[in-house]
Write an enzyme that holds these catalytic residues in place. Sequence first.
Site, PDB file in Angstrom:
ATOM      1  N   LYS A 272       0.737  -1.134   0.071  1.00  0.00           N
ATOM      2  CA  LYS A 272      -0.024   0.032  -0.069  1.00  0.00           C
ATOM      3  C   LYS A 272       0.759   1.214  -0.070  1.00  0.00           C
ATOM      4  O   LYS A 272       2.007   1.277   0.334  1.00  0.00           O
ATOM      5  CB  LYS A 272      -0.842   0.056   1.280  1.00  0.00           C
ATOM      6  CG  LYS A 272      -2.405   0.943   1.173  1.00  0.00           C
ATOM      7  CD  LYS A 272      -3.293   0.102   0.554  1.00  0.00           C
ATOM      8  CE  LYS A 272      -4.590   0.893   0.160  1.00  0.00           C
ATOM      9  NZ  LYS A 272      -5.676  -0.062  -0.205  1.00  0.00           N
TER      10      LYS A 272
ATOM     11  N   ASP B 210      -7.064   4.404  -4.437  1.00  0.00           N
ATOM     12  CA  ASP B 210      -7.708   4.358  -3.030  1.00  0.00           C
ATOM     13  C   ASP B 210      -8.253   5.535  -2.800  1.00  0.00           C
ATOM     14  O   ASP B 210      -8.491   6.452  -3.774  1.00  0.00           O
ATOM     15  CB  ASP B 210      -6.438   3.911  -2.026  1.00  0.00           C
ATOM     16  CG  ASP B 210      -7.550   3.501  -0.748  1.00  0.00           C
ATOM     17  OD1 ASP B 210      -7.608   2.116  -0.517  1.00  0.00           O
ATOM     18  OD2 ASP B 210      -7.556   4.042   0.136  1.00  0.00           O
TER      19      ASP B 210
HETATM   20  N1  GLU Z   1      -7.414   0.147  -2.598  1.00  0.00           N
HETATM   21  C1  GLU Z   1      -8.370  -0.717  -3.182  1.00  0.00           C
HETATM   22  C2  GLU Z   1      -8.229  -1.740  -1.924  1.00  0.00           C
HETATM   23  O1  GLU Z   1      -8.160  -1.318  -0.648  1.00  0.00           O
HETATM   24  C3  GLU Z   1      -7.755  -1.686  -4.438  1.00  0.00           C
HETATM   25  C4  GLU Z   1      -6.340  -1.850  -4.555  1.00  0.00           C
HETATM   26  C5  GLU Z   1      -6.104  -2.370  -6.061  1.00  0.00           C
HETATM   27  O2  GLU Z   1      -6.778  -2.396  -6.750  1.00  0.00           O
HETATM   28  O3  GLU Z   1      -4.752  -2.640  -6.167  1.00  0.00           O
HETATM   29  O4  GLU Z   1      -8.184  -2.775  -1.888  1.00  0.00           O
END
Ligand code: GLU
Length: 445
Positions: free
Chosen positions: A126, A166
């Site tokens: 992340k 996100d």
């Molecule tokens: N931010 C999204 C999550 O919390 C998606 C992440 C992504 O598609 O890599 O899963």
Amino acid sequence: MDARLEAIRDTVLARNPGEAEFHQAVVEVFESLGPVHDRHPEFLEAAILERLCEPERQIIFRVPWTDDAGRVQINRGFRVEFNSALGPYKGGLRFHPSVYLGIVKFLGFEQIFKNALTGMPIGGGKGGSDFDPRGRSDAEVMRFCQSFMTELYRHIGEYTDVPAGDIGVGGREIGYLFGQYKRITNRYESGVLTGKGISWGGSLVRPEATGFGTVIFTHEMLKTRGTSFDGQRVVVSGSGNVAINAIAKAQSLGATVVACSDSSGYVVDEAGIDVALLREVKEVERGRLKDYAERRGGVSYVDGGSVWDVDATVALPCATQNELDGDAAARLVRGGLLAVGEGANMPSTRDAVAVFQDAGLLFGPGKAANAGGVATSALEMQQNASRDSWSFEHTEERLTEIMVGIHHRCASTADEYGQPGNYVLGANIGGFVKVADAMLAQGLI
Ligand code: GLU
């Protein structure tokens, strides 16, 4: 909590001071894992938990940029590459003033288990920044994204680490980030980012996937009690990408979504939220929910306050972490709540989860219920790898299969460990065992 795990927890918490959200996410997972370690003492011997809680790599960097007035601005950028046992690090970027290392680590930690549950070959990571896109011009957002990528590019890649969106990072930001990556590397490497535009390597259904997936998962939970979304009275928090698509999907299954919110207040629309108007106000005009209420007419807008004051049979928290506390949970239960599906990451506090579980409600934790977004990112990576693009119908069918599969994995794991209906336990154990097995197989790294 299991005494062997308590000692490891205490060490992890002491090693990572001041990271409240990360602590919360770790403790929540540890509380489920005692029974797994009874069956698999080899996980303890190999220090799987200690390794899992220590990110493989953490990158923190300066992001300098100039605003439209020509003033120099400095933000902080993060990428935490948490675990690559199952595939390249995968997880979004969050641009929000609340972002600091503890938020990125909580999100990255959750992402490891979530990604494992999807059954797709993706590890957990992340990133993000304390940059606040709100009120910034497109040109400012572009300059910020270009500066952010000027450092990030050296750490990511199709086989290494694949960021996405996100909170605060959508199609516009992914476009600027991809453009800068391509420019610096001189490579059209589609698989380095997901959430791309449909004409340049993106996947159909990716924008809808998190919200749709949350509703599909919740629908599967409702079916175990012999019911469905049809006729449910639903409250959704938030009015961003996840919320809007959850509202659309719930209503397509016959529910009435009577309320949603933004950071200023909430709207109660007894006839059911007008999704087309909400999309126009929020996605096209980047406006506020207050504007929706004024344009829609005949609805009530409450300035401030909590959307959880509105009675519902299904609650879908789709805004942000810790937005639903124990008092709100108790109020919802008194109002006749049947089910909760978390569209956001860790939106319910630990007290709230305890209230829902004690009341015997269906509770789908975010790492299972909101996995549709990242799962569809993995489908985008598949399409990029084969230089193909799939139809909406085919992609949505794959998403549905994956969400039904996650529900099944959580439910059957909970059964196997003697706690039927406990989706928290099922999701934590189901995700953990997959990652732990891969870590054991790959040796001490
Ligand atoms: N931010 C999204 C999550 O919390 C998606 C992440 C992504 O598609 O890599 O899963």
